[in-house]
Design a protein around this motif. Structure first.
Motif, mmCIF file in Angstrom:
data_model
loop_
_atom_site.group_PDB
_atom_site.id
_atom_site.type_symbol
_atom_site.label_atom_id
_atom_site.label_comp_id
_atom_site.label_asym_id
_atom_site.label_seq_id
_atom_site.Cartn_x
_atom_site.Cartn_y
_atom_site.Cartn_z
ATOM 1 N N PHE A 1 0.841 -1.193 0.000
ATOM 2 C CA PHE A 1 0.000 0.000 0.000
ATOM 3 C C PHE A 1 0.874 1.239 0.000
ATOM 4 O O PHE A 1 1.736 1.392 0.867
ATOM 5 C CB PHE A 1 -0.930 0.015 1.221
ATOM 6 C CG PHE A 1 -1.765 1.261 1.304
ATOM 7 C CD1 PHE A 1 -2.856 1.436 0.476
ATOM 8 C CD2 PHE A 1 -1.439 2.264 2.198
ATOM 9 C CE1 PHE A 1 -3.612 2.581 0.546
ATOM 10 C CE2 PHE A 1 -2.181 3.424 2.272
ATOM 11 C CZ PHE A 1 -3.284 3.580 1.436
ATOM 12 N N ASP A 2 0.668 2.097 -0.965
ATOM 13 C CA ASP A 2 1.348 3.390 -1.028
ATOM 14 C C ASP A 2 2.876 3.246 -0.942
ATOM 15 O O ASP A 2 3.552 3.998 -0.256
ATOM 16 C CB ASP A 2 0.818 4.293 0.084
ATOM 17 C CG ASP A 2 1.076 5.767 -0.195
ATOM 18 O OD1 ASP A 2 1.239 6.125 -1.384
ATOM 19 O OD2 ASP A 2 1.132 6.551 0.765
ATOM 20 N N GLY A 3 3.394 2.239 -1.618
ATOM 21 C CA GLY A 3 4.834 2.038 -1.647
ATOM 22 C C GLY A 3 5.405 1.362 -0.409
ATOM 23 O O GLY A 3 6.611 1.202 -0.290
ATOM 24 N N GLN A 4 4.558 0.973 0.531
ATOM 25 C CA GLN A 4 5.024 0.306 1.751
ATOM 26 C C GLN A 4 4.510 -1.130 1.777
ATOM 27 O O GLN A 4 3.428 -1.434 1.260
ATOM 28 C CB GLN A 4 4.540 1.048 2.998
ATOM 29 C CG GLN A 4 5.121 2.441 3.118
ATOM 30 C CD GLN A 4 4.620 3.141 4.370
ATOM 31 O OE1 GLN A 4 3.456 3.056 4.711
ATOM 32 N NE2 GLN A 4 5.522 3.838 5.035
ATOM 33 N N THR A 5 5.291 -2.000 2.398
ATOM 34 C CA THR A 5 4.926 -3.408 2.510
ATOM 35 C C THR A 5 4.552 -3.719 3.953
ATOM 36 O O THR A 5 5.281 -3.364 4.878
ATOM 37 C CB THR A 5 6.097 -4.309 2.073
ATOM 38 O OG1 THR A 5 6.488 -3.948 0.741
ATOM 39 C CG2 THR A 5 5.704 -5.768 2.101
#
Length: 106
Positions: free
Chosen positions: A76-80
């Motif tokens: 999500f939004d470049g985060q894991t």
């Protein structure tokens, strides 16, 4: 037929009501009560964070699916995010929504 009634504490009640008429005292009393109430909320939040092990950093609510388990990750939004626990049913019968508890991965 007669009825005898004794009421205790009327004098104390009248004193307290008189104090509330003074706005300065009323504000002080309200501030103290609000502070005590927020302390209860703060303590409960701290206890819940410790109980969860402070491992959960996010929650994701989504439609119920049978193909999601705790070995998967969420992008999500470049985060894991790692799914921390098995999906939890989120309503009365558990058939519509589920909640995933997530932890940010390094």
């Amino acid at each position: 037929m007669s009825l005898d009634v004794q009421i205790h504490g009327i004098d104390e009640l009248n004193r307290k009501l008189t104090k509330l008429a003074n706005t300065k005292i009323a504000k002080r009393i309200a501030r103290k009560a609000a502070r005590q109430a927020m302390n209860i909320v703060r303590d409960a939040a701290r206890a819940n964070a410790k109980a969860a092990g402070s491992e959960t950093t996010a929650r994701l609510k989504l439609r119920k699916r049978d193909d999601i388990d705790s070995s998967m990750r969420v992008l999500f939004d470049g985060q894991t995010f790692q799914i921390v626990s098995p999906p939890k049913p989120d309503n009365e019968n558990g058939r519509i929504y589920m909640t995933l508890e997530l932890s940010l991965v390094g």
